[in-house]
Each structure stands twice: as structure tokens, then as C-alpha cells.
Design an enzyme around this catalytic site. Structure first.
Site, mmCIF file in Angstrom:
data_model
loop_
_atom_site.group_PDB
_atom_site.id
_atom_site.type_symbol
_atom_site.label_atom_id
_atom_site.label_comp_id
_atom_site.label_asym_id
_atom_site.label_seq_id
_atom_site.Cartn_x
_atom_site.Cartn_y
_atom_site.Cartn_z
ATOM 1 N N HIS A 48 -9.123 -5.725 7.915
ATOM 2 C CA HIS A 48 -7.808 -5.388 8.466
ATOM 3 C C HIS A 48 -7.949 -4.743 9.841
ATOM 4 C CE1 HIS A 48 -9.334 -2.068 6.047
ATOM 5 N NE2 HIS A 48 -8.588 -1.238 6.728
ATOM 6 N N CYS A 93 -15.701 15.870 2.332
ATOM 7 C CA CYS A 93 -15.721 14.556 2.972
ATOM 8 C C CYS A 93 -15.404 14.752 4.449
ATOM 9 C CB CYS A 93 -14.693 13.625 2.319
ATOM 10 S SG CYS A 93 -14.558 12.023 3.134
ATOM 11 N N CYS A 97 -5.271 15.489 -0.202
ATOM 12 C CA CYS A 97 -6.591 15.131 -0.724
ATOM 13 C C CYS A 97 -7.286 16.399 -1.208
ATOM 14 C CB CYS A 97 -7.438 14.453 0.355
ATOM 15 S SG CYS A 97 -9.060 13.914 -0.231
ATOM 16 N N GLU A 131 -7.295 3.339 -5.266
ATOM 17 C CA GLU A 131 -8.510 3.614 -4.498
ATOM 18 C C GLU A 131 -8.705 5.123 -4.513
ATOM 19 O OE1 GLU A 131 -7.982 1.781 -0.681
ATOM 20 O OE2 GLU A 131 -8.123 -0.257 -1.513
ATOM 21 N N CYS A 143 -13.528 10.846 6.902
ATOM 22 C CA CYS A 143 -12.245 10.176 6.660
ATOM 23 C C CYS A 143 -11.608 9.751 7.991
ATOM 24 C CB CYS A 143 -11.304 11.100 5.891
ATOM 25 S SG CYS A 143 -9.715 10.343 5.485
ATOM 26 N N ASP A 144 -11.087 8.528 8.025
ATOM 27 C CA ASP A 144 -10.454 8.013 9.247
ATOM 28 C C ASP A 144 -8.958 7.795 9.049
ATOM 29 O OD1 ASP A 144 -10.533 5.902 7.520
ATOM 30 O OD2 ASP A 144 -11.495 4.486 8.900
ATOM 31 N N THR A 145 -8.378 8.481 8.035
ATOM 32 C CA THR A 145 -6.991 8.228 7.656
ATOM 33 C C THR A 145 -6.133 9.477 7.801
ATOM 34 O OG1 THR A 145 -7.741 6.589 6.045
ATOM 35 C CG2 THR A 145 -5.502 7.410 5.799
ATOM 36 N N PHE A 158 0.850 -1.181 0.000
ATOM 37 C CA PHE A 158 0.000 0.000 0.000
ATOM 38 C C PHE A 158 0.890 1.236 0.000
ATOM 39 C CE2 PHE A 158 -2.572 -3.384 1.591
ATOM 40 C CZ PHE A 158 -3.836 -3.129 1.082
#
Length: 216
Positions: A210, A45, A30, A115, A48-50, A24
């Protein structure tokens, strides 16, 4: 220059390739959110959890050329093993992924996945396209291999995407850990997603395995 938050070897945890070993590569940045909490409520958005800001993550950094980044990524694949697979993600990977990097990865034997939120044009040569809609703005990428809808969303509905040209349609329960409470539609997103899939069998359930397995 390519700015990479992190890159790592793991298993794909969701969607059609769940369980597949992959590298990855998470790009910094973004176009739908700055990544700063103070901007979340005004962002396109908001769930988002990233963490995609900076270059300080695992195997992150700045790379001057496509070959330099491709070599960095390829070095993380198990030695003398085939079935090489890389997933470009973000943030929004379409801000940085280009044909030069795609060519460099293919020269090293990799199958390439992305993605993306689908709002930006994609370069040629990507083997697997996963689009995850997150804004009311029209999708620029309206065909591909996999459409993954995070469910439920306030302003978007799965039915808005059912006529698009994708091979697979996945519904994924929203992770509420980063969602402002004012935007929480239901308290049990897994149950509501399961119910929607049963009532609308075009859609398949995608779980973030995951997270369940506590792997990267």
C-alpha cells in the site's frame, strides 16, 4: 464508548490477504507507546509509523454503542457487494474491540480480522488473527492465522516465535522513517529481510504494498 482514529475502505497491503478489499478501522491508543514523540525512546515499541492518537482522522469519531460503530463501518462498504471484510487495527485494537462489536459486525455480514501486538487477550469471534510482536514481554496471543514479524528488531528475533501455532509466518522489512537513528540495526532492511527469508524458508516476505502504491 469506542474511540476511532480513522476508518476507510482500501486494499489490504500486506500479509496473507494482500490485495483484498477491506475496511480498516483504526482504534485510538496503544499499550506499548503513548503515540507522542517525546515518549518514543522510552516506549516498548519504538518503530511505530502510525498516528493513532485522537479521533480526528478520516471517518474517525467517538461511538457510544457497538451498533453505532458497526453501522458507521458498514456504510463504507460498496453498496450491494458481498465478501465484506473489516480489519481492526491501531494502535492496539485489543484495548477496545469486544464481543459486542464483533457480534454487531457479523450481524452485518462481515468477516473480522485483527492486527494486534499479541500482549492482550482477544474476544471471541475473530475470524483472522494477525500477531505482530513488538515487545520482550511474553505474548498472550500465541496462536492464530498469521505471525508478522517486523525485521530486524534489537531485542527480538524471529526464531523466538517459530514454535508457535500460526498458519503463516511473515517477515516484513522495518520502515525506518520513524525509527530513532540510535536503534537502526541495518540501513537496508529490505535486503536483510530478503536474505533472512532465503536462509530460513519457514518465513515468507511481506511487503507494505500500500505504501509502494501510495494508497491508504
Amino acid at each position: 464508548m469506542y474511540n476511532i482514529k480513522e476508518s476507510f475502505y482500501s486494499l489490504q497491503g500486506e500479509g496473507a490477504h494482500a490485495g483484498r478489499p477491506a475496511i480498516f478501522c483504526r482504534f485510538t491508543g496503544c499499550n506499548l507507546w503513548s503515540g507522542k514523540e517525546k515518549h518514543r525512546l522510552s516506549a516498548s515499541c519504538q518503530f511505530c509509523d502510525t498516528d493513532f492518537n485522537g479521533v480526528d482522522g478520516q471517518n474517525g469519531g467517538r461511538f457510544q454503542t457497538a451498533d453505532a460503530l458497526a453501522e458507521h463501518i458498514a456504510a463504507q462498504w460498496p453498496t450491494n457487494q458481498g465478501n465484506k471484510y473489516v480489519v481492526f487495527t491501531g494502535g492496539e485494537p485489543a484495548l477496545q474491540l469486544d464481543e459486542a462489536l464483533i457480534t454487531s459486525m457479523k450481524n452485518r455480514g462481515f468477516t473480522i480480522a485483527i492486527e494486534t501486538n499479541g500482549t492482550l487477550e482477544l474476544p471471541n469471534g475473530i475470524d483472522w488473527v494477525c500477531v505482530s510482536p513488538k515487545t520482550t514481554e511474553p505474548l498472550v496471543v500465541n496462536s492464530g492465522n498469521e505471525l508478522k514479524f517486523v525485521y530486524p528488531q534489537i531485542n527480538l528475533h524471529p526464531k523466538d516465535y517459530e514454535d508457535l501455532e500460526f498458519e503463516h509466518f511473515y517477515l516484513q522489512p522495518m520502515d525506518l522513517s520513524a525509527v530513532p537513528q540510535s536503534n537502526v540495526i541495518v540501513s537496508d532492511t529490505q535486503s536483510s529481510t530478503l536474505k533472512y527469508c532465503l536462509e530460513n524458508p519457514l518465513w515468507r516476505l511481506s511487503l507494505q504494498t500500500h505504501k509502494m502504491l501510495n494508497i491508504d
